[in-house]
Design a protein around this motif. Structure first.
Motif, PDB file in Angstrom:
ATOM      1  N   GLU A   1       0.838  -1.204   0.000  1.00 21.87           N
ATOM      2  CA  GLU A   1       0.000   0.000   0.000  1.00 21.87           C
ATOM      3  C   GLU A   1       0.875   1.256   0.000  1.00 21.87           C
ATOM      4  O   GLU A   1       0.632   2.215  -0.735  1.00 21.87           O
ATOM      5  CB  GLU A   1      -0.883   0.032   1.269  1.00 21.87           C
TER       6      GLU A   1
ATOM      7  N   GLY B   1      -1.262  -7.804  -4.609  1.00 17.87           N
ATOM      8  CA  GLY B   1      -1.122  -6.645  -3.732  1.00 17.87           C
ATOM      9  C   GLY B   1      -2.052  -6.674  -2.541  1.00 17.87           C
ATOM     10  O   GLY B   1      -2.083  -5.737  -1.754  1.00 17.87           O
TER      11      GLY B   1
ATOM     12  N   LYS C   1       2.476   1.822  -3.270  1.00 16.16           N
ATOM     13  CA  LYS C   1       1.486   2.315  -4.240  1.00 16.16           C
ATOM     14  C   LYS C   1       1.323   3.827  -4.108  1.00 16.16           C
ATOM     15  O   LYS C   1       1.296   4.552  -5.092  1.00 16.16           O
ATOM     16  CB  LYS C   1       0.148   1.610  -3.950  1.00 16.16           C
ATOM     17  N   LYS C   2       1.277   4.281  -2.856  1.00 12.21           N
ATOM     18  CA  LYS C   2       1.150   5.730  -2.614  1.00 12.21           C
ATOM     19  C   LYS C   2       2.354   6.483  -3.156  1.00 12.21           C
ATOM     20  O   LYS C   2       2.262   7.627  -3.558  1.00 12.21           O
ATOM     21  CB  LYS C   2       1.012   5.991  -1.107  1.00 12.21           C
TER      22      LYS C   2
ATOM     23  N   ILE D   1       5.148  -6.121  -8.956  1.00 18.13           N
ATOM     24  CA  ILE D   1       5.095  -4.656  -8.869  1.00 18.13           C
ATOM     25  C   ILE D   1       6.169  -4.068  -9.787  1.00 18.13           C
ATOM     26  O   ILE D   1       7.286  -4.578  -9.838  1.00 18.13           O
ATOM     27  CB  ILE D   1       5.371  -4.211  -7.406  1.00 18.13           C
TER      28      ILE D   1
ATOM     29  N   THR E   1       1.952 -11.380  -6.066  1.00 22.37           N
ATOM     30  CA  THR E   1       2.046  -9.952  -6.367  1.00 22.37           C
ATOM     31  C   THR E   1       3.282  -9.607  -7.177  1.00 22.37           C
ATOM     32  O   THR E   1       4.395 -10.011  -6.821  1.00 22.37           O
ATOM     33  CB  THR E   1       2.068  -9.172  -5.022  1.00 22.37           C
TER      34      THR E   1
ATOM     35  N   ALA F   1       3.423   0.696  -9.492  1.00 22.86           N
ATOM     36  CA  ALA F   1       2.299   0.119 -10.250  1.00 22.86           C
ATOM     37  C   ALA F   1       2.166  -1.350  -9.872  1.00 22.86           C
ATOM     38  O   ALA F   1       3.129  -2.114  -9.970  1.00 22.86           O
ATOM     39  CB  ALA F   1       2.565   0.256 -11.739  1.00 22.86           C
ATOM     40  N   ILE F   2       0.978  -1.735  -9.418  1.00 26.33           N
ATOM     41  CA  ILE F   2       0.752  -3.141  -9.029  1.00 26.33           C
ATOM     42  C   ILE F   2       0.264  -3.882 -10.280  1.00 26.33           C
ATOM     43  O   ILE F   2      -0.834  -3.618 -10.776  1.00 26.33           O
ATOM     44  CB  ILE F   2      -0.323  -3.240  -7.907  1.00 26.33           C
TER      45      ILE F   2
END
Ligand code: NAD
Length: 486
Positions: free
Chosen positions: A338, A351, A341-342, A370, A368, A346-347
């Motif tokens: 998370e 995730g 991502k912030k 990324i 996952t 890019a996931i």
């Protein structure tokens, strides 16, 4: 199959903790209580150390060949009860029975290797610079060994530590991982049945700070061998070094797998999937950084994402991987993703926690992948120990090599290429303890030395004959064959 309560083994006696406290061990596949384990504290550890001290000289005096024969009986006991051990491993970790049987087989191989070392335990005979003199080295035990392990491959971790410690003539106290108490416990039962003398091995249950720390701090524990996180390894290193104990640290990794433009992309995809996701990514050797040549980046990424989305998650034999070991670990990973991502990551897939009916009660993470992260972002540098891998672009071979080494860790690395020159330069220059060409990132075979550089370890190597150097003292011996000559 599993007792409701898992006690300590103090020598060959099963004992509750002195306070009679127990903690719950949860099943990672469904969150239900699987059993309880003894919550040991300092007083319990002190008892185990006293027991180990009393048994040590008789064990050390027994010829190593005979020690090896007793260890061999433990190995036979493990072979006879392989499915039972594997069923416990599977129940405690959530891995499939097939995986658990494979892991138990590896532990048996490790035991066989060290049982046979009783017939070797080589020292060195060499020349002396003085007339009438012979020079040689002999191996002697250190005394009491303190062994602390992680839960990811529980029976393999037990075998990697206990067998070499004992063949060298030490008595040992194993602090089991709190997430896999029963695997360590059944090993203690098999050792007792095999006739391991009382006091030679104690197996203690409990938490790190309560049961592990007193073992590390104890003045009479001459060698500490630890497999676990770099964070805890730092603490152990400090505490044990204060009293000049021998220390072996097998710690974390953030392992790169490089895919060159000349690689067999189908095969590289297969190895990435295995390396990043088997055992739910809970392998110190797992691939968590995939470094791909720019010219094949999009093609390889798309192949990988497509195949990752098809992975089957669960505990059955046809599943690719199962849950992670506890909820704390799962939540930590989800929040790390998370946060990334912030920061612009890019996931590509996954995730998050799996929330469908079959998985919602267990500790399952969607596999996952990324991209779009900086090599120095937090997620690129810290070990997550789960089914999460990051993709990076490299301009060319030298750039890929530089990225592979640009990490605080140095455990394993792999390259996929058809070029012998690249492969050779890679295994020569990559700053890790293990380098692999055209396969996955993995640990060592039982007869080979494993260990890491930088924050992955302190330079020690286990298993292989190299582990004998951890658990024994070398003594120089000189014999004057003509005492009349001065
Ligand atoms: P962890 O460090 O939290 O715990 C490992 C063990 O240390 C447990 O038995 C725990 O009870 C004990 N412990 C915790 N605090 C302690 C303290 N203060 N004093 C003494 N003992 C203490 O690690 P984990 O999360 O259980 O395991 C995952 C880690 O192990 C990952 O970093 C992984 O890479 C590493 N690992 C390394 C190898 C290797 O061979 N290099 C193999 C397997 C796992």
């Amino acid at each position: 199959m599993l007792p409701n309560q898992i006690p300590n083994w103090i020598g060959t006696q099963e004992r509750a903790a002195e306070t009679n406290e127990w903690f719950d061990k949860l099943n990672p596949a469904n969150g239900q209580i699987l059993c309880q384990a003894a919550r040991s504290r300092k007083t319990d550890i002190l008892q185990a150390v006293e027991t180990a001290k009393k048994a040590q000289s008789a064990w050390a005096d027994m010829p190593a060949v005979q020690r090896g024969m007793i260890l061999h009986k433990i190995v036979v006991g493990m072979q006879n009860r392989q499915s039972e051990i594997a069923a416990i491993v599977a129940a405690e970790t959530g891995k499939s029975m097939k995986e658990a049987l494979g892991e138990t087989g590896g532990a048996i191989q490790c035991g066989l290797f060290y049982a046979s070392e009783g017939q070797r335990l080589y020292g060195r005979t060499t020349t002396s610079g003085t007339v009438n003199k012979y020079a040689m080295t002999i191996r002697q035990p250190i005394g009491v060994a303190g062994l602390i392990i992680a839960a990811n491959t529980p029976i393999a971790n037990v075998a990697w530590k206990v067998f070499p410690a004992l063949i060298c003539g030490n008595t040992a106290i194993l602090k089991a991982a709190e997430d896999t108490p029963a695997t360590a416990w059944i090993f203690g039962q098999i050792a007792k049945e095999a006739g391991l003398p009382d006091g030679v091995l104690s197996i203690m249950q409990g938490f790190g700070e309560e049961a592990g720390a007193p073992l590390v701090a104890h003045n009479d524990v001459g060698v500490i061998s630890f497999t676990g996180s770099t964070e805890v390894g730092c603490i152990i290193n400090r505490v044990a070094a204060e009293r000049f104990a021998r220390i072996s640290l097998e710690l974390g990794g953030k392992n790169p797998l490089v895919v060159c433009e000349d690689a067999d992309l189908e095969s590289a995809t297969k190895w990435v999937l295995l390396s990043a996701f088997s055992n739910a990514g809970q392998r110190c050797a797992s691939t968590s950084r995939i470094i791909i040549f720019e010219s094949v980046y999009e093609k390889f990424r798309d192949m990988l994402v497509e195949k990752t989305k098809k992975l089957k998650v669960g505990t059955a034999d046809d599943c690719d991987f199962g849950p992670v070991i506890n909820e704390g670990q799962l939540l930590g990973m989800v929040s790390a993703v998370e946060k990334a991502k912030k920061n612009g990551a890019a996931i590509l897939c996954g995730g998050e926690r799996m929330t469908d009916a079959e998985h919602k009660d267990g500790y399952y993470m969607v596999p996952t992948l990324i991209e779009n992260v900086d090599p120095h972002d937090e997620i690129s540098e810290c070990e997550l120990f789960g089914p999460v891998a990051l993709l990076f672009k490299a301009i060319d071979f030298e750039h890929a090599l530089q990225m592979a080494n640009d990490t605080p860790y140095g455990l394993t690395a792999s390259i996929h290429t058809k070029s012998i020159h690249r492969a050779t330069r890679f295994y020569d220059k990559v700053q890790t303890g293990v380098a692999v060409v055209n396969a996955g990132t993995h640990g060592s075979e039982p007869h080979m030395p494993f260990g890491g550089r930088k924050l992955s370890g302190n330079g020690s190597r286990e298993p292989g004959t190299e582990a004998l150097d951890i658990y024994s003292e070398l003594k120089d011996v000189y014999i004057n064959i003509d005492p009349t000559q001065v």
